[in-house]
Design a protein around this motif. Structure first.
Motif, PDB file in Angstrom:
ATOM      1  N   LEU A  70      25.253  37.367  38.487  1.00 45.79           N
ATOM      2  CA  LEU A  70      25.538  38.779  38.740  1.00 45.79           C
ATOM      3  C   LEU A  70      26.996  39.128  38.456  1.00 45.79           C
ATOM      4  CD1 LEU A  70      24.043  41.325  39.668  1.00 45.79           C
ATOM      5  CD2 LEU A  70      24.878  40.896  41.959  1.00 45.79           C
ATOM      6  N   ARG A  71      27.875  38.120  38.613  1.00 47.11           N
ATOM      7  CA  ARG A  71      29.284  38.408  38.338  1.00 47.11           C
ATOM      8  C   ARG A  71      29.502  38.763  36.879  1.00 47.11           C
ATOM      9  NH1 ARG A  71      32.822  37.141  42.663  1.00 47.11           N
ATOM     10  NH2 ARG A  71      31.485  36.365  44.315  1.00 47.11           N
ATOM     11  N   GLU A  72      28.798  38.061  36.033  1.00 46.05           N
ATOM     12  CA  GLU A  72      28.880  38.355  34.606  1.00 46.05           C
ATOM     13  C   GLU A  72      28.364  39.778  34.347  1.00 46.05           C
ATOM     14  OE1 GLU A  72      27.337  35.827  30.955  1.00 46.05           O
ATOM     15  OE2 GLU A  72      27.336  34.661  32.812  1.00 46.05           O
ATOM     16  N   THR A  73      27.257  40.098  34.980  1.00 45.02           N
ATOM     17  CA  THR A  73      26.689  41.441  34.840  1.00 45.02           C
ATOM     18  C   THR A  73      27.678  42.492  35.314  1.00 45.02           C
ATOM     19  OG1 THR A  73      24.592  40.436  35.426  1.00 45.02           O
ATOM     20  CG2 THR A  73      24.656  42.825  35.341  1.00 45.02           C
ATOM     21  N   ALA A  74      28.315  42.194  36.445  1.00 47.08           N
ATOM     22  CA  ALA A  74      29.271  43.145  37.006  1.00 47.08           C
ATOM     23  C   ALA A  74      30.409  43.413  36.020  1.00 47.08           C
ATOM     24  CB  ALA A  74      29.819  42.619  38.325  1.00 47.08           C
ATOM     25  N   ASP A  75      30.896  42.352  35.380  1.00 50.87           N
ATOM     26  CA  ASP A  75      31.962  42.533  34.390  1.00 50.87           C
ATOM     27  C   ASP A  75      31.494  43.422  33.250  1.00 50.87           C
ATOM     28  OD1 ASP A  75      33.748  41.006  35.738  1.00 50.87           O
ATOM     29  OD2 ASP A  75      33.269  39.145  34.665  1.00 50.87           O
ATOM     30  N   LYS A  76      30.266  43.223  32.842  1.00 49.93           N
ATOM     31  CA  LYS A  76      29.757  44.023  31.722  1.00 49.93           C
ATOM     32  C   LYS A  76      29.573  45.480  32.138  1.00 49.93           C
ATOM     33  CE  LYS A  76      28.006  40.563  28.761  1.00 49.93           C
ATOM     34  NZ  LYS A  76      27.113  39.427  28.872  1.00 49.93           N
ATOM     35  N   ILE A  77      29.137  45.670  33.364  1.00 44.76           N
ATOM     36  CA  ILE A  77      28.987  47.048  33.848  1.00 44.76           C
ATOM     37  C   ILE A  77      30.353  47.728  33.883  1.00 44.76           C
ATOM     38  CG2 ILE A  77      28.431  48.438  35.884  1.00 44.76           C
ATOM     39  CD1 ILE A  77      26.129  46.506  36.426  1.00 44.76           C
ATOM     40  N   GLN A  78      31.322  46.973  34.351  1.00 41.60           N
ATOM     41  CA  GLN A  78      32.689  47.506  34.403  1.00 41.60           C
ATOM     42  C   GLN A  78      33.149  47.920  33.004  1.00 41.60           C
ATOM     43  OE1 GLN A  78      35.764  44.623  35.265  1.00 41.60           O
ATOM     44  NE2 GLN A  78      36.761  46.038  36.681  1.00 41.60           N
ATOM     45  N   TYR A  79      32.852  47.039  32.043  1.00 46.24           N
ATOM     46  CA  TYR A  79      33.259  47.311  30.674  1.00 46.24           C
ATOM     47  C   TYR A  79      32.516  48.530  30.114  1.00 46.24           C
ATOM     48  CZ  TYR A  79      34.434  46.502  25.808  1.00 46.24           C
ATOM     49  OH  TYR A  79      34.887  46.671  24.532  1.00 46.24           O
ATOM     50  N   ALA A  80      31.255  48.647  30.485  1.00 45.33           N
ATOM     51  CA  ALA A  80      30.467  49.792  30.017  1.00 45.33           C
ATOM     52  C   ALA A  80      31.049  51.102  30.543  1.00 45.33           C
ATOM     53  CB  ALA A  80      29.014  49.650  30.457  1.00 45.33           C
ATOM     54  N   PHE A  81      31.495  51.098  31.793  1.00 47.68           N
ATOM     55  CA  PHE A  81      32.119  52.305  32.332  1.00 47.68           C
ATOM     56  C   PHE A  81      33.368  52.662  31.543  1.00 47.68           C
ATOM     57  CE2 PHE A  81      29.467  52.021  36.103  1.00 47.68           C
ATOM     58  CZ  PHE A  81      29.308  53.358  36.395  1.00 47.68           C
ATOM     59  N   LYS A  82      34.113  51.630  31.150  1.00 45.72           N
ATOM     60  CA  LYS A  82      35.321  51.880  30.377  1.00 45.72           C
ATOM     61  C   LYS A  82      34.960  52.502  29.038  1.00 45.72           C
ATOM     62  CE  LYS A  82      39.713  50.451  29.088  1.00 45.72           C
ATOM     63  NZ  LYS A  82      39.862  51.859  28.738  1.00 45.72           N
ATOM     64  N   MET A  83      33.924  51.955  28.410  1.00 45.70           N
ATOM     65  CA  MET A  83      33.549  52.448  27.092  1.00 45.70           C
ATOM     66  C   MET A  83      33.019  53.875  27.132  1.00 45.70           C
ATOM     67  SD  MET A  83      31.580  49.456  25.057  1.00 45.70           S
ATOM     68  CE  MET A  83      30.352  50.591  24.494  1.00 45.70           C
ATOM     69  N   TYR A  84      32.104  54.117  28.055  1.00 46.51           N
ATOM     70  CA  TYR A  84      31.398  55.397  28.012  1.00 46.51           C
ATOM     71  C   TYR A  84      32.104  56.511  28.770  1.00 46.51           C
ATOM     72  CZ  TYR A  84      27.580  52.947  25.842  1.00 46.51           C
ATOM     73  OH  TYR A  84      26.827  52.226  24.972  1.00 46.51           O
ATOM     74  N   LEU A  85      32.793  56.156  29.830  1.00 42.55           N
ATOM     75  CA  LEU A  85      33.408  57.211  30.628  1.00 42.55           C
ATOM     76  C   LEU A  85      34.923  57.113  30.682  1.00 42.55           C
ATOM     77  CD1 LEU A  85      30.904  57.377  33.607  1.00 42.55           C
ATOM     78  CD2 LEU A  85      31.333  59.187  31.970  1.00 42.55           C
ATOM     79  N   GLY A  86      35.470  56.055  30.113  1.00 44.37           N
ATOM     80  CA  GLY A  86      36.923  55.924  30.083  1.00 44.37           C
ATOM     81  C   GLY A  86      37.549  55.601  31.427  1.00 44.37           C
ATOM     82  N   ILE A  87      36.768  55.063  32.328  1.00 47.78           N
ATOM     83  CA  ILE A  87      37.346  54.668  33.604  1.00 47.78           C
ATOM     84  C   ILE A  87      37.008  53.198  33.869  1.00 47.78           C
ATOM     85  CG2 ILE A  87      37.415  56.881  34.800  1.00 47.78           C
ATOM     86  CD1 ILE A  87      34.643  56.195  35.921  1.00 47.78           C
ATOM     87  N   THR A  88      37.872  52.534  34.620  1.00 49.65           N
ATOM     88  CA  THR A  88      37.608  51.139  34.950  1.00 49.65           C
ATOM     89  C   THR A  88      37.451  51.016  36.456  1.00 49.65           C
ATOM     90  OG1 THR A  88      39.043  50.564  33.117  1.00 49.65           O
ATOM     91  CG2 THR A  88      38.405  48.784  34.591  1.00 49.65           C
ATOM     92  N   PRO A  89      36.221  50.958  36.924  1.00 47.38           N
ATOM     93  CA  PRO A  89      36.027  50.818  38.364  1.00 47.38           C
ATOM     94  C   PRO A  89      36.403  49.408  38.816  1.00 47.38           C
ATOM     95  CG  PRO A  89      33.916  50.763  37.226  1.00 47.38           C
ATOM     96  CD  PRO A  89      34.942  51.035  36.198  1.00 47.38           C
ATOM     97  N   ALA A  90      36.856  49.298  40.059  1.00 43.12           N
ATOM     98  CA  ALA A  90      37.171  47.972  40.599  1.00 43.12           C
ATOM     99  C   ALA A  90      35.895  47.349  41.141  1.00 43.12           C
ATOM    100  CB  ALA A  90      38.202  48.117  41.707  1.00 43.12           C
ATOM    101  N   LEU A  91      35.792  46.030  40.973  1.00 40.22           N
ATOM    102  CA  LEU A  91      34.636  45.310  41.515  1.00 40.22           C
ATOM    103  C   LEU A  91      35.051  44.748  42.873  1.00 40.22           C
ATOM    104  CD1 LEU A  91      33.679  43.354  38.290  1.00 40.22           C
ATOM    105  CD2 LEU A  91      32.632  45.426  39.160  1.00 40.22           C
ATOM    106  N   THR A  92      34.400  45.209  43.912  1.00 38.57           N
ATOM    107  CA  THR A  92      34.834  44.823  45.258  1.00 38.57           C
ATOM    108  C   THR A  92      33.637  44.499  46.151  1.00 38.57           C
ATOM    109  OG1 THR A  92      34.818  47.161  45.804  1.00 38.57           O
ATOM    110  CG2 THR A  92      36.953  46.209  45.288  1.00 38.57           C
TER     111      THR A  92
END
Lengths: 178, 156
Positions: A70-92
């Motif tokens: 799931l950690r790998e998935t979380a990183d990819k989700i984070q990256y997807a947010f950066k790509m599509y919405l231009g924001i980088t959410p924190a994983l907490t």
């Protein structure tokens, strides 16, 4: 027509158009449904439809392979947010078992010009994000649940999206939404 | 096409499909147009606040065709025609919302749904410049389309 130098900030105009368009559809949904819960549901459904298609775009763009935890998935989700919405959410807030985590946003582009009226405190304005995450994870054979625990629109300091991994979907026809 | 554009395209097509499924055949178009209108109006309100005032109608139309269009649709309008009496025709040879749908006349029947939001967007944008108008669309062969703008005499 002679080409003039563009005086507009293309990126900004685009993101504002996106925000405004999203706002327009939310307010249309509020008109269409009497019940706020139904609006939440409809937003989630639209997000789901977007998610199942967007994951293809994401995989094609990033050449991302399969995730093994799931950690790998979380990183990819984070990256997807950066790509599509231009924001980088924190994983907490990882759960001890490692099957739950939170995405924390300082800013949320969907809610940029938005204030919620007092009587709509039950509206999950950005619920489309939950649907999109659920839909895209389902297409890579992960069944997740996703919900808001904090929302800046409701006076919280940050917006927090909780994601819970339920189970791995087997190699079969992906389960339909209903 | 950048990732952010994909997102907007998908949101747009979700909105179209929602409104079409929601309402009866003849109603859907007006709500879509209205959504576009309110977005166009607000967007112009925000992006023109630093710009100098335009004096002429034609200048405003040119602004829509060049700057505005290239922000939203990633290219300029290919051709702008006018009869100098309030009728303008915008040709877009590769309209963004059609470019992934079809190249030819397949799906022509459902094409207007995907242009209606834009009709509203243009009308709303012009309205905020103080120009009342009627915007219609003509599609003969995707992905090209023509927007007809009929400027209404100002009431003041």
């Amino acid at each position: 027509m002679s080409r003039q130098s563009t005086r507009l900030d293309v990126k900004k105009v685009n993101s504002e158009l996106f925000t405004l368009t999203y706002g327009a559809i939310v307010s249309q949904l509020m008109k269409d449904y009497e019940n706020v819960e139904d609006v939440n549901k409809q937003l989630d459904r639209m997000g789901y439809n977007i998610g199942v298609r967007m994951v293809e775009d994401f995989l094609a763009r990033t050449n991302a392979g399969r995730c093994y935890d799931l950690r790998e998935t979380a990183d990819k989700i984070q990256y997807a947010f950066k790509m599509y919405l231009g924001i980088t959410p924190a994983l907490t807030n990882w759960s001890a078992a490692g099957d739950e985590f939170s995405l924390t946003f300082d800013t949320n582009p969907l809610t940029e010009f938005v204030e919620l009226p007092d009587n709509y405190q039950n509206l999950k304005y950005s619920n489309i994000l939950c649907g999109a995450l659920r839909g895209s994870c389902e297409m890579v054979q992960m069944d997740i649940s996703c919900w808001f625990v904090q929302d800046q629109l409701k006076g919280d300091l940050a917006t927090e999206l909780r994601i819970k991994f339920n189970k791995r979907l087997e190699d079969a026809i992906p389960a339909g939404e209903d | 096409m950048s990732a952010e554009d994909v997102l907007f395209d998908m949101l747009h097509s979700e909105i179209v499909s929602y409104l079409v499924s929601k309402s009866a055949e003849d109603e859907d178009i007006s709500i879509l147009e209205h959504l576009g209108y309110s977005c166009g109006w607000r967007l112009i309100e925000r992006i023109t606040k630093e710009l100098p005032r335009y004096k002429e109608e034609l200048e405003i139309l040119k602004f829509i065709c060049t700057d505005f269009w290239s922000c939203v649709y990633k290219k300029q309008v290919d051709n702008l025609r006018t009869n100098h009496q309030g009728v303008y025709v915008l040709h877009d040879n590769e309209f963004r919302f059609f470019s992934k749908l079809s190249n030819g006349t397949q799906y022509l029947k459902s094409a207007p749904k995907y242009a209606t939001f834009t009709c509203g967007l243009i009308r709303g944008a012009l309205e905020n410049f103080g120009i009342s108008s009627i915007v219609t669309v003509e599609i003969i062969r995707m992905p090209s389309c023509k927007f007809h703008i009929q400027v209404l005499p100002s009431s003041s």
